[in-house]
Design a protein around this motif. Sequence first.
Motif, PDB file in Angstrom:
ATOM      1  N   GLY A   1       3.898  16.434  -5.715  1.00 20.58           N
ATOM      2  CA  GLY A   1       4.193  15.012  -5.633  1.00 20.58           C
ATOM      3  C   GLY A   1       4.365  14.473  -4.225  1.00 20.58           C
ATOM      4  N   ARG A   2       3.899  15.218  -3.232  1.00 21.59           N
ATOM      5  CA  ARG A   2       4.034  14.770  -1.844  1.00 21.59           C
ATOM      6  C   ARG A   2       2.785  13.998  -1.430  1.00 21.59           C
ATOM      7  N   ALA A   3       2.998  12.808  -0.887  1.00 18.20           N
ATOM      8  CA  ALA A   3       1.888  12.001  -0.392  1.00 18.20           C
ATOM      9  C   ALA A   3       1.309  12.667   0.847  1.00 18.20           C
ATOM     10  N   PHE A   4       0.003  12.876   0.833  1.00 18.37           N
ATOM     11  CA  PHE A   4      -0.714  13.538   1.924  1.00 18.37           C
ATOM     12  C   PHE A   4      -0.151  14.924   2.220  1.00 18.37           C
ATOM     13  N   GLY A   5       0.576  15.496   1.259  1.00 20.93           N
ATOM     14  CA  GLY A   5       1.163  16.818   1.433  1.00 20.93           C
ATOM     15  C   GLY A   5       2.345  16.852   2.384  1.00 20.93           C
ATOM     16  N   ILE A   6       2.876  15.684   2.747  1.00 18.75           N
ATOM     17  CA  ILE A   6       3.946  15.624   3.754  1.00 18.75           C
ATOM     18  C   ILE A   6       5.272  15.165   3.159  1.00 18.75           C
ATOM     19  N   PHE A   7       5.291  14.001   2.548  1.00 18.80           N
ATOM     20  CA  PHE A   7       6.565  13.459   2.083  1.00 18.80           C
ATOM     21  C   PHE A   7       6.463  13.013   0.629  1.00 18.80           C
ATOM     22  N   ALA A   8       7.558  13.208  -0.083  1.00 17.89           N
ATOM     23  CA  ALA A   8       7.625  12.800  -1.477  1.00 17.89           C
ATOM     24  C   ALA A   8       8.260  11.414  -1.556  1.00 17.89           C
ATOM     25  N   LEU A   9       7.586  10.515  -2.215  1.00 19.78           N
ATOM     26  CA  LEU A   9       8.118   9.177  -2.432  1.00 19.78           C
ATOM     27  C   LEU A   9       8.568   9.093  -3.884  1.00 19.78           C
TER      28      LEU A   9
ATOM     29  N   ALA B   1       0.841  -1.202   0.000  1.00 20.35           N
ATOM     30  CA  ALA B   1       0.000   0.000   0.000  1.00 20.35           C
ATOM     31  C   ALA B   1       0.875   1.250   0.000  1.00 20.35           C
ATOM     32  N   ALA B   2       1.947   1.242   0.795  1.00 21.18           N
ATOM     33  CA  ALA B   2       2.869   2.389   0.829  1.00 21.18           C
ATOM     34  C   ALA B   2       3.509   2.605  -0.539  1.00 21.18           C
ATOM     35  N   ALA B   3       3.859   1.516  -1.204  1.00 24.63           N
ATOM     36  CA  ALA B   3       4.489   1.625  -2.520  1.00 24.63           C
ATOM     37  C   ALA B   3       3.521   2.172  -3.568  1.00 24.63           C
ATOM     38  N   SER B   4       2.231   2.009  -3.327  1.00 29.57           N
ATOM     39  CA  SER B   4       1.245   2.456  -4.322  1.00 29.57           C
ATOM     40  C   SER B   4       0.771   3.890  -4.107  1.00 29.57           C
ATOM     41  N   LEU B   5       1.206   4.550  -3.027  1.00 32.65           N
ATOM     42  CA  LEU B   5       0.703   5.883  -2.698  1.00 32.65           C
ATOM     43  C   LEU B   5       0.854   6.894  -3.837  1.00 32.65           C
ATOM     44  N   ASN B   6       1.969   6.828  -4.556  1.00 38.41           N
ATOM     45  CA  ASN B   6       2.214   7.787  -5.643  1.00 38.41           C
ATOM     46  C   ASN B   6       1.298   7.577  -6.836  1.00 38.41           C
ATOM     47  N   TYR B   7       0.631   6.440  -6.882  1.00 37.66           N
ATOM     48  CA  TYR B   7      -0.116   6.080  -8.081  1.00 37.66           C
ATOM     49  C   TYR B   7      -1.623   6.115  -7.883  1.00 37.66           C
TER      50      TYR B   7
ATOM     51  N   LEU C   1      10.887   6.740  -7.004  1.00 36.62           N
ATOM     52  CA  LEU C   1      10.989   5.361  -7.480  1.00 36.62           C
ATOM     53  C   LEU C   1      11.853   4.520  -6.550  1.00 36.62           C
ATOM     54  N   PHE C   2      12.905   5.104  -5.987  1.00 34.28           N
ATOM     55  CA  PHE C   2      13.761   4.374  -5.051  1.00 34.28           C
ATOM     56  C   PHE C   2      12.977   3.986  -3.801  1.00 34.28           C
ATOM     57  N   ASP C   3      12.177   4.922  -3.262  1.00 36.28           N
ATOM     58  CA  ASP C   3      11.348   4.631  -2.088  1.00 36.28           C
ATOM     59  C   ASP C   3      10.344   3.526  -2.406  1.00 36.28           C
ATOM     60  N   ASP C   4       9.725   3.625  -3.578  1.00 32.45           N
ATOM     61  CA  ASP C   4       8.766   2.601  -3.979  1.00 32.45           C
ATOM     62  C   ASP C   4       9.442   1.232  -4.081  1.00 32.45           C
ATOM     63  N   ALA C   5      10.633   1.189  -4.661  1.00 32.46           N
ATOM     64  CA  ALA C   5      11.369  -0.072  -4.788  1.00 32.46           C
ATOM     65  C   ALA C   5      11.727  -0.633  -3.409  1.00 32.46           C
ATOM     66  N   LEU C   6      12.121   0.232  -2.490  1.00 37.45           N
ATOM     67  CA  LEU C   6      12.434  -0.204  -1.130  1.00 37.45           C
ATOM     68  C   LEU C   6      11.196  -0.793  -0.454  1.00 37.45           C
ATOM     69  N   HIS C   7      10.041  -0.143  -0.629  1.00 38.05           N
ATOM     70  CA  HIS C   7       8.809  -0.649  -0.033  1.00 38.05           C
ATOM     71  C   HIS C   7       8.399  -1.984  -0.662  1.00 38.05           C
TER      72      HIS C   7
END
Length: 130
Positions: free
Chosen positions: A32-40, A17-23, A42-48
């Motif tokens: 591009g910040r999820a919930f207006g707080i943090f930007a995820l 679910a965390a990896a899908s937040l950007n999509y 491709l590297f973050d998505d791959a880590l998740h």
Amino acid sequence: MTRHQKIALAYFVALMAAASLNYVPGLTDDQGRAFGIFALDLFDDALHVASALWALVAAILSARAARLFLILFGALYLADGVMGLMLGSGYLDFGIFTYGVLDLPLTFRVLANLPHIALGGFALVSGLRR
């Protein structure tokens, strides 16, 4: 299925679910910040996704593998969250190496690092409990 395996399976779902937040439309702002707080990125998505697959494999393999996942994942994510809270950058995304220590508002640091602190802390405590 043991309690550790069920928790590891839940981590698989949470991390995917965390990896899908950007999509998911509407969850990111115009910067591009999820919930207006943090930007995820491709590297973050791959880590998740990698962490999620680790959780899934551990849950399927055995109770021992699931427990080991919870302990190791928990320690890594909790330490990353605490480091991000204290220094403004964590190590799992190489932020501390890329950006160094950041002087960010405390509220932002708490909100941005709370997911890793909560997920890591819960996993670590769950894994350490028999």
